[in-house]
Design a protein around this motif. Sequence first.
Motif, PDB file in Angstrom:
ATOM      1  N   ALA A 153       4.321 -22.026  -6.490  1.00 26.52           N
ATOM      2  CA  ALA A 153       2.957 -21.606  -6.813  1.00 26.52           C
ATOM      3  C   ALA A 153       2.023 -22.798  -6.963  1.00 26.52           C
ATOM      4  O   ALA A 153       2.452 -23.951  -7.039  1.00 26.52           O
ATOM      5  CB  ALA A 153       2.961 -20.798  -8.105  1.00 26.52           C
ATOM      6  N   MET A 154       0.740 -22.480  -7.016  1.00 30.33           N
ATOM      7  CA  MET A 154      -0.296 -23.452  -7.342  1.00 30.33           C
ATOM      8  C   MET A 154      -0.798 -23.154  -8.753  1.00 30.33           C
ATOM      9  O   MET A 154      -0.714 -22.014  -9.227  1.00 30.33           O
ATOM     10  CB  MET A 154      -1.455 -23.354  -6.349  1.00 30.33           C
ATOM     11  CG  MET A 154      -1.045 -23.328  -4.888  1.00 30.33           C
ATOM     12  SD  MET A 154      -0.105 -24.780  -4.375  1.00 30.33           S
ATOM     13  CE  MET A 154      -1.384 -26.040  -4.458  1.00 30.33           C
ATOM     14  N   GLY A 155      -1.326 -24.181  -9.425  1.00 25.85           N
ATOM     15  CA  GLY A 155      -1.796 -23.952 -10.785  1.00 25.85           C
ATOM     16  C   GLY A 155      -2.801 -24.992 -11.231  1.00 25.85           C
ATOM     17  O   GLY A 155      -3.229 -25.852 -10.457  1.00 25.85           O
ATOM     18  N   GLY A 156      -3.186 -24.912 -12.495  1.00 22.95           N
ATOM     19  CA  GLY A 156      -4.113 -25.870 -13.070  1.00 22.95           C
ATOM     20  C   GLY A 156      -5.564 -25.467 -12.914  1.00 22.95           C
ATOM     21  O   GLY A 156      -5.905 -24.382 -12.427  1.00 22.95           O
ATOM     22  N   MET A 157      -6.456 -26.372 -13.322  1.00 22.66           N
ATOM     23  CA  MET A 157      -7.886 -26.068 -13.370  1.00 22.66           C
ATOM     24  C   MET A 157      -8.493 -25.845 -11.992  1.00 22.66           C
ATOM     25  O   MET A 157      -9.399 -25.033 -11.834  1.00 22.66           O
ATOM     26  CB  MET A 157      -8.636 -27.187 -14.099  1.00 22.66           C
ATOM     27  CG  MET A 157      -8.270 -27.300 -15.578  1.00 22.66           C
ATOM     28  SD  MET A 157      -8.474 -25.730 -16.495  1.00 22.66           S
ATOM     29  CE  MET A 157     -10.208 -25.393 -16.224  1.00 22.66           C
ATOM     30  N   VAL A 163     -10.247 -19.150  -8.464  1.00 23.12           N
ATOM     31  CA  VAL A 163     -10.200 -17.746  -8.887  1.00 23.12           C
ATOM     32  C   VAL A 163     -11.552 -17.288  -9.406  1.00 23.12           C
ATOM     33  O   VAL A 163     -11.960 -16.138  -9.190  1.00 23.12           O
ATOM     34  CB  VAL A 163      -9.108 -17.550  -9.953  1.00 23.12           C
ATOM     35  CG1 VAL A 163      -9.200 -16.170 -10.602  1.00 23.12           C
ATOM     36  CG2 VAL A 163      -7.723 -17.760  -9.341  1.00 23.12           C
ATOM     37  N   GLU A 164     -12.283 -18.174 -10.078  1.00 25.06           N
ATOM     38  CA  GLU A 164     -13.581 -17.817 -10.666  1.00 25.06           C
ATOM     39  C   GLU A 164     -14.589 -17.335  -9.631  1.00 25.06           C
ATOM     40  O   GLU A 164     -15.582 -16.696  -9.976  1.00 25.06           O
ATOM     41  CB  GLU A 164     -14.172 -19.014 -11.418  1.00 25.06           C
ATOM     42  CG  GLU A 164     -13.540 -19.293 -12.763  1.00 25.06           C
ATOM     43  CD  GLU A 164     -13.982 -18.322 -13.853  1.00 25.06           C
ATOM     44  OE1 GLU A 164     -14.648 -17.304 -13.539  1.00 25.06           O
ATOM     45  OE2 GLU A 164     -13.657 -18.576 -15.026  1.00 25.06           O
ATOM     46  N   GLN A 165     -14.344 -17.618  -8.359  1.00 30.53           N
ATOM     47  CA  GLN A 165     -15.285 -17.212  -7.318  1.00 30.53           C
ATOM     48  C   GLN A 165     -15.145 -15.740  -6.938  1.00 30.53           C
ATOM     49  O   GLN A 165     -15.921 -15.236  -6.124  1.00 30.53           O
ATOM     50  CB  GLN A 165     -15.074 -18.071  -6.064  1.00 30.53           C
ATOM     51  CG  GLN A 165     -15.076 -19.571  -6.313  1.00 30.53           C
ATOM     52  CD  GLN A 165     -16.270 -20.032  -7.123  1.00 30.53           C
ATOM     53  OE1 GLN A 165     -17.418 -19.727  -6.759  1.00 30.53           O
ATOM     54  NE2 GLN A 165     -16.017 -20.768  -8.190  1.00 30.53           N
ATOM     55  N   TYR A 166     -14.158 -15.057  -7.525  1.00 30.29           N
ATOM     56  CA  TYR A 166     -13.859 -13.689  -7.103  1.00 30.29           C
ATOM     57  C   TYR A 166     -13.839 -12.717  -8.282  1.00 30.29           C
ATOM     58  O   TYR A 166     -13.576 -13.096  -9.424  1.00 30.29           O
ATOM     59  CB  TYR A 166     -12.506 -13.639  -6.375  1.00 30.29           C
ATOM     60  CG  TYR A 166     -12.505 -14.464  -5.114  1.00 30.29           C
ATOM     61  CD1 TYR A 166     -12.962 -13.926  -3.911  1.00 30.29           C
ATOM     62  CD2 TYR A 166     -12.092 -15.797  -5.133  1.00 30.29           C
ATOM     63  CE1 TYR A 166     -12.994 -14.686  -2.755  1.00 30.29           C
ATOM     64  CE2 TYR A 166     -12.123 -16.567  -3.976  1.00 30.29           C
ATOM     65  CZ  TYR A 166     -12.574 -16.004  -2.794  1.00 30.29           C
ATOM     66  OH  TYR A 166     -12.624 -16.770  -1.659  1.00 30.29           O
ATOM     67  N   ARG A 167     -14.127 -11.447  -7.967  1.00 27.77           N
ATOM     68  CA  ARG A 167     -13.945 -10.338  -8.902  1.00 27.77           C
ATOM     69  C   ARG A 167     -13.085  -9.310  -8.178  1.00 27.77           C
ATOM     70  O   ARG A 167     -13.476  -8.805  -7.126  1.00 27.77           O
ATOM     71  CB  ARG A 167     -15.286  -9.701  -9.298  1.00 27.77           C
ATOM     72  CG  ARG A 167     -16.266 -10.657  -9.959  1.00 27.77           C
ATOM     73  CD  ARG A 167     -15.786 -11.087 -11.335  1.00 27.77           C
ATOM     74  NE  ARG A 167     -16.771 -11.932 -11.998  1.00 27.77           N
ATOM     75  CZ  ARG A 167     -16.870 -13.254 -11.856  1.00 27.77           C
ATOM     76  NH1 ARG A 167     -16.030 -13.879 -11.044  1.00 27.77           N
ATOM     77  NH2 ARG A 167     -17.777 -13.931 -12.504  1.00 27.77           N
ATOM     78  N   GLU A 191       0.038 -22.585 -15.287  1.00 26.92           N
ATOM     79  CA  GLU A 191       0.105 -21.187 -14.883  1.00 26.92           C
ATOM     80  C   GLU A 191      -0.734 -20.297 -15.805  1.00 26.92           C
ATOM     81  O   GLU A 191      -1.397 -19.363 -15.351  1.00 26.92           O
ATOM     82  CB  GLU A 191       1.553 -20.700 -14.896  1.00 26.92           C
ATOM     83  CG  GLU A 191       2.395 -21.283 -13.785  1.00 26.92           C
ATOM     84  CD  GLU A 191       3.794 -20.710 -13.772  1.00 26.92           C
ATOM     85  OE1 GLU A 191       3.986 -19.602 -14.294  1.00 26.92           O
ATOM     86  OE2 GLU A 191       4.684 -21.382 -13.233  1.00 26.92           O
ATOM     87  N   ALA A 192      -0.686 -20.597 -17.094  1.00 27.64           N
ATOM     88  CA  ALA A 192      -1.396 -19.767 -18.063  1.00 27.64           C
ATOM     89  C   ALA A 192      -2.900 -19.764 -17.823  1.00 27.64           C
ATOM     90  O   ALA A 192      -3.552 -18.712 -17.929  1.00 27.64           O
ATOM     91  CB  ALA A 192      -1.088 -20.247 -19.482  1.00 27.64           C
ATOM     92  N   VAL A 193      -3.468 -20.913 -17.477  1.00 25.84           N
ATOM     93  CA  VAL A 193      -4.923 -20.985 -17.288  1.00 25.84           C
ATOM     94  C   VAL A 193      -5.345 -20.143 -16.084  1.00 25.84           C
ATOM     95  O   VAL A 193      -6.417 -19.514 -16.099  1.00 25.84           O
ATOM     96  CB  VAL A 193      -5.391 -22.448 -17.143  1.00 25.84           C
ATOM     97  CG1 VAL A 193      -4.878 -23.098 -15.860  1.00 25.84           C
ATOM     98  CG2 VAL A 193      -6.913 -22.542 -17.203  1.00 25.84           C
ATOM     99  N   VAL A 194      -4.517 -20.080 -15.056  1.00 30.78           N
ATOM    100  CA  VAL A 194      -4.837 -19.255 -13.891  1.00 30.78           C
ATOM    101  C   VAL A 194      -4.719 -17.776 -14.245  1.00 30.78           C
ATOM    102  O   VAL A 194      -5.573 -16.960 -13.877  1.00 30.78           O
ATOM    103  CB  VAL A 194      -3.926 -19.608 -12.704  1.00 30.78           C
ATOM    104  CG1 VAL A 194      -4.248 -18.721 -11.501  1.00 30.78           C
ATOM    105  CG2 VAL A 194      -4.084 -21.077 -12.322  1.00 30.78           C
ATOM    106  N   GLY A 195      -3.681 -17.416 -14.982  1.00 34.11           N
ATOM    107  CA  GLY A 195      -3.522 -16.025 -15.409  1.00 34.11           C
ATOM    108  C   GLY A 195      -4.675 -15.549 -16.269  1.00 34.11           C
ATOM    109  O   GLY A 195      -5.173 -14.424 -16.097  1.00 34.11           O
ATOM    110  N   ARG A 196      -5.121 -16.392 -17.199  1.00 34.09           N
ATOM    111  CA  ARG A 196      -6.262 -16.023 -18.047  1.00 34.09           C
ATOM    112  C   ARG A 196      -7.514 -15.793 -17.215  1.00 34.09           C
ATOM    113  O   ARG A 196      -8.295 -14.860 -17.468  1.00 34.09           O
ATOM    114  CB  ARG A 196      -6.515 -17.112 -19.092  1.00 34.09           C
ATOM    115  CG  ARG A 196      -5.505 -17.147 -20.215  1.00 34.09           C
ATOM    116  CD  ARG A 196      -5.979 -17.998 -21.375  1.00 34.09           C
ATOM    117  NE  ARG A 196      -6.117 -19.407 -21.028  1.00 34.09           N
ATOM    118  CZ  ARG A 196      -5.150 -20.318 -21.178  1.00 34.09           C
ATOM    119  NH1 ARG A 196      -3.967 -19.965 -21.636  1.00 34.09           N
ATOM    120  NH2 ARG A 196      -5.353 -21.584 -20.866  1.00 34.09           N
ATOM    121  N   THR A 197      -7.718 -16.637 -16.207  1.00 34.02           N
ATOM    122  CA  THR A 197      -8.911 -16.521 -15.375  1.00 34.02           C
ATOM    123  C   THR A 197      -8.866 -15.256 -14.522  1.00 34.02           C
ATOM    124  O   THR A 197      -9.871 -14.547 -14.365  1.00 34.02           O
ATOM    125  CB  THR A 197      -9.056 -17.757 -14.470  1.00 34.02           C
ATOM    126  OG1 THR A 197      -9.002 -18.938 -15.280  1.00 34.02           O
ATOM    127  CG2 THR A 197     -10.378 -17.737 -13.722  1.00 34.02           C
TER     128      THR A 197
END
Length: 259
Positions: A153-157, A163-167, A191-197
């Motif tokens: 997987a990919m992760g991090g900020m 991800v923030e570019q999509y709904r 991973e957690a930061v991506v899941g939260r987003t």
Amino acid sequence: MEPLSKRHTDILDILARRGYAAIEELVETFNVTPQTLRRDLQELSDRGLLRRHHGGASANLSTANADYGLRHVETASEKAAIARAAAEFVKPGSSLFLTPGTTVDALAKAVAERRPSGLRVVTSSTAAAAILDKCPEISIMITGGRWLGPNRAMGGMHAASFVEQYRCDLFITSIGGIDQDGNLLEYRDDEAVVGRTMLRNARRSILLADHSKFSRVAMSRVAHLSEIGTLITDREPGPATMQMIRDARCELIIASPAR
């Protein structure tokens, strides 16, 4: 709670050093019968001190998940049943966030088999993307970010910023563990930061968690169960966990493996 016996302590020491050990190895090491060794592993698993696998056991650490290949084997039929139930929620023409994980891989397979036309998927999982790639009707977008090899997987900020570019209509995720307070936990901050987003940017959320996830510990908090709309698991949880789910007002679906 009774103190651990010396053999139990030694078993945990071996798993802490090596991560995983087969039953045959432990039987030889401790000169006991396989039946005795399996009882030892079950007792330690019931206390949340290790993870049982077919043919062995691994360490239950808050900072390290089991090997990716091993997780594909672990509770495989349960994950397949959960995946089939979750795939029912994925409709043609909808949009979907997917996190990494072997349960999500099983979901990706179930979704690809249904071949929903016009589905758009945003994922940080290269494994799930490869599975969905077998279905040309599905549009796939993979985040950038830090490569997390052990989880494919990919992760991090950077991944979170993508991800923030999509709904999306739907967010479907597995999880490292669920504690007794209803916190959803992962092993890596990346991973957690991506899941939260993804959760924040989805209209509906579904959590996939087989029964073993209710006894596991992990370090990074993703969310609370009350933030999740639907939980799909493979067997009815115990009374305390059932009360936690009711308190969280989370819909519960039990997907029993096919017999």
